[in-house]
Design an enzyme around this catalytic site. Structure first.
Site, mmCIF file in Angstrom:
data_model
loop_
_atom_site.group_PDB
_atom_site.id
_atom_site.type_symbol
_atom_site.label_atom_id
_atom_site.label_comp_id
_atom_site.label_asym_id
_atom_site.label_seq_id
_atom_site.Cartn_x
_atom_site.Cartn_y
_atom_site.Cartn_z
ATOM 1 C CD GLU A 100 -2.910 0.659 2.520
ATOM 2 O OE1 GLU A 100 -2.367 0.477 3.621
ATOM 3 O OE2 GLU A 100 -4.140 0.680 2.372
ATOM 4 N NE ARG A 175 -6.874 -1.604 4.120
ATOM 5 C CZ ARG A 175 -6.122 -1.098 5.105
ATOM 6 N NH1 ARG A 175 -5.192 -0.207 4.839
ATOM 7 N NH2 ARG A 175 -6.330 -1.462 6.337
HETATM 8 N N1 ATP Z 1 -0.071 -12.675 12.859
HETATM 9 C C1 ATP Z 1 0.545 -11.779 13.607
HETATM 10 N N2 ATP Z 1 0.833 -12.082 14.849
HETATM 11 C C2 ATP Z 1 1.411 -11.190 15.656
HETATM 12 N N3 ATP Z 1 1.759 -9.937 15.296
HETATM 13 C C3 ATP Z 1 1.491 -9.581 14.053
HETATM 14 C C4 ATP Z 1 0.866 -10.465 13.140
HETATM 15 N N4 ATP Z 1 0.724 -9.835 11.969
HETATM 16 C C5 ATP Z 1 1.217 -8.608 12.145
HETATM 17 N N5 ATP Z 1 1.697 -8.447 13.391
HETATM 18 C C6 ATP Z 1 2.274 -7.207 13.946
HETATM 19 O O1 ATP Z 1 1.197 -6.274 13.996
HETATM 20 C C7 ATP Z 1 1.629 -4.979 13.582
HETATM 21 C C8 ATP Z 1 0.798 -4.527 12.372
HETATM 22 O O2 ATP Z 1 1.082 -5.361 11.263
HETATM 23 P P1 ATP Z 1 1.117 -4.824 9.770
HETATM 24 O O3 ATP Z 1 1.897 -3.552 9.675
HETATM 25 O O4 ATP Z 1 1.515 -5.958 8.923
HETATM 26 O O5 ATP Z 1 -0.432 -4.479 9.579
HETATM 27 P P2 ATP Z 1 -1.224 -3.952 8.297
HETATM 28 O O6 ATP Z 1 -2.485 -4.715 8.228
HETATM 29 O O7 ATP Z 1 -0.349 -3.976 7.084
HETATM 30 O O8 ATP Z 1 -1.523 -2.447 8.711
HETATM 31 P P3 ATP Z 1 -2.213 -1.271 7.856
HETATM 32 O O9 ATP Z 1 -3.666 -1.512 7.878
HETATM 33 O O10 ATP Z 1 -1.862 -0.047 8.617
HETATM 34 O O11 ATP Z 1 -1.639 -1.269 6.488
HETATM 35 C C9 ATP Z 1 3.117 -5.105 13.296
HETATM 36 O O12 ATP Z 1 3.818 -4.690 14.450
HETATM 37 C C10 ATP Z 1 3.323 -6.589 13.036
HETATM 38 O O13 ATP Z 1 4.606 -6.987 13.392
HETATM 39 N N1 GNG Z 2 -9.485 7.069 5.771
HETATM 40 C C1 GNG Z 2 -8.776 6.140 5.156
HETATM 41 N N2 GNG Z 2 -9.109 5.786 3.914
HETATM 42 C C2 GNG Z 2 -8.442 4.840 3.223
HETATM 43 O O1 GNG Z 2 -8.776 4.527 2.070
HETATM 44 C C3 GNG Z 2 -7.339 4.245 3.878
HETATM 45 N N3 GNG Z 2 -6.464 3.291 3.510
HETATM 46 C C4 GNG Z 2 -5.613 3.136 4.529
HETATM 47 N N4 GNG Z 2 -5.926 3.980 5.522
HETATM 48 C C5 GNG Z 2 -5.155 4.160 6.764
HETATM 49 C C6 GNG Z 2 -5.217 3.006 7.693
HETATM 50 C C7 GNG Z 2 -3.838 3.032 8.314
HETATM 51 O O2 GNG Z 2 -3.833 3.959 9.379
HETATM 52 C C8 GNG Z 2 -2.949 3.553 7.223
HETATM 53 C C9 GNG Z 2 -2.196 2.500 6.439
HETATM 54 O O3 GNG Z 2 -3.058 1.516 5.964
HETATM 55 O O4 GNG Z 2 -3.803 4.280 6.359
HETATM 56 C C10 GNG Z 2 -6.999 4.664 5.162
HETATM 57 N N5 GNG Z 2 -7.723 5.599 5.806
#
Ligand code: ATP
Ligand code: GNG
Length: 310
Positions: A100, A175
């Site tokens: 993303e 996403r």
């Molecule tokens: N399955 C898991 N078990 C434990 N910790 C996890 C797991 N997956 C992710 N984490 C931890 O949770 C936190 C958030 O993970 P990550 O950044 O991958 O989330 P994301 O879904 O990509 O977030 P965003 O929605 O902001 O893009 C990180 O600190 C990561 O190390």
């Molecule tokens: N308002 C809003 N609209 C989006 O389309 C969107 N996509 C991601 N996010 C926020 C979530 C995480 O904080 C951070 C990284 O995913 O950005 C969003 N927030």
């Protein structure tokens, strides 16, 4: 006067949910580097899954970019999409996993001089921070930019190595233009952070763009990483991205409901025929898979089976 559909109490509540001190502005661009997944476990998985992921898939008669299978990973904030994406990239090096574009949202450059002779100075804004600090003011702008950046990403031609791979080339996006609309923008509208005029305008150009770019942004499937909002909040805190400091459970619960409506109950009204038919693979992301090679392997096997059936 713009009509609203929520009371003032709720708006005040939302503002306090996202209140983040100014001093935190622009301090949060390093969070992703903290998330390095255990390299040993990754290497282990990669070795075990020695058959290339693409080769597991039946070859399609189409050629070039048209035969690429595109899938998005969807899920609540901090559920673990990036972590999972890195695991996937490591286990399937011949796939393209596209992150993303968060850093783009955190660093928008603009020339600041207005009609003066002074040489323009570059200002950098953090739109992610602005959106969390003042969602009513910045949500529409944020959704415009996030959707554009997602579309741009999804329109990138696949790298040559992907098209050269033996089986069906696979692109996995973190996403999509669809979650932009049917999760976040919709949620902001329901929270009154996007008013009805902005929502109508957003939907109008979103439909036009998606229809116009048609098959170039079409997905073949969706991987839904699902975990309770409390788990997401705990991970969000652990990650410590500065912009998200004010995010509270209530917001994650609302986003969870949006995901459930769209991907599980299928009750969200969507506007693209193919999207309604998309297969969804649900994975229980509440499992601490980061440091568990057995669970990682299970996930990868499920993903490969899912792709093979697409
Ligand atoms: N399955 C898991 N078990 C434990 N910790 C996890 C797991 N997956 C992710 N984490 C931890 O949770 C936190 C958030 O993970 P990550 O950044 O991958 O989330 P994301 O879904 O990509 O977030 P965003 O929605 O902001 O893009 C990180 O600190 C990561 O190390
Ligand atoms: N308002 C809003 N609209 C989006 O389309 C969107 N996509 C991601 N996010 C926020 C979530 C995480 O904080 C951070 C990284 O995913 O950005 C969003 N927030």
């Amino acid at each position: 006067m713009v009509s609203t559909h929520h009371g003032e109490e709720e708006l005040a509540g939302l503002n306090s949910v996202w209140k983040t001190p100014d001093s935190l502005q622009r301090a949060g661009n390093t969070s992703r580097s903290q998330d390095t997944t255990n390299p040993k476990a990754m290497a282990n998985i990669s070795r075990k899954l020695s058959v290339s992921c693409s080769r597991c898939l039946a070859t399609s008669p189409e050629s070039g970019a048209n035969r690429v299978k595109r899938v998005s990973i969807e899920g609540n904030i901090a559920v673990g999409k990036s972590t999972f994406a890195r695991l996937l990239q490591s286990a399937c090096p011949d796939w393209e996993v596209v992150a993303e574009p968060v850093s783009k949202w955190q660093n928008i450059e603009s020339g600041a001089s207005k009609g003066t002779d002074a040489s323009p100075q570059t200002t950098v804004s953090n739109l992610l921070q602005m959106m969390y600090q003042d969602p009513q003011r910045w949500s529409y702008t944020f959704q415009t930019f996030s959707c554009m950046s997602r579309l741009r990403t999804q329109l990138q031609p696949p790298p040559a190595r992907l098209l050269r791979s033996e089986g069906v080339p696979v692109q996995v996006y973190e996403r999509s233009v669809y979650s932009d609309r049917y999760i976040f923008a919709l949620n902001m509208f329901e929270l009154d952070c996007i008013n009805s005029t902005e929502w109508a305008v957003y939907q109008d150009w979103h439909s036009l763009l998606v229809e116009q770019f048609g098959h170039q942004v079409e997905l073949e499937g969706i991987i839904y990483l699902r975990a309770p909002p409390t788990t997401c909040l705990e991970r969000l805190h652990r990650r410590g991205r500065a912009e998200e400091k004010g995010v509270e459970l209530d917001y994650l619960e609302k986003l969870h409901v949006q995901h459930e409506r769209w991907l599980v109950e299928k009750s969200t009204e969507t506007h693209f025929e193919k999207l309604k038919q998309l297969p969804v693979l649900q994975l229980d992301a509440s499992v601490e898979f980061k440091s568990d090679p057995v669970v990682q392997e299970e996930f990868i096997t499920k993903i490969k089976n899912f792709f093979s059936a697409l």
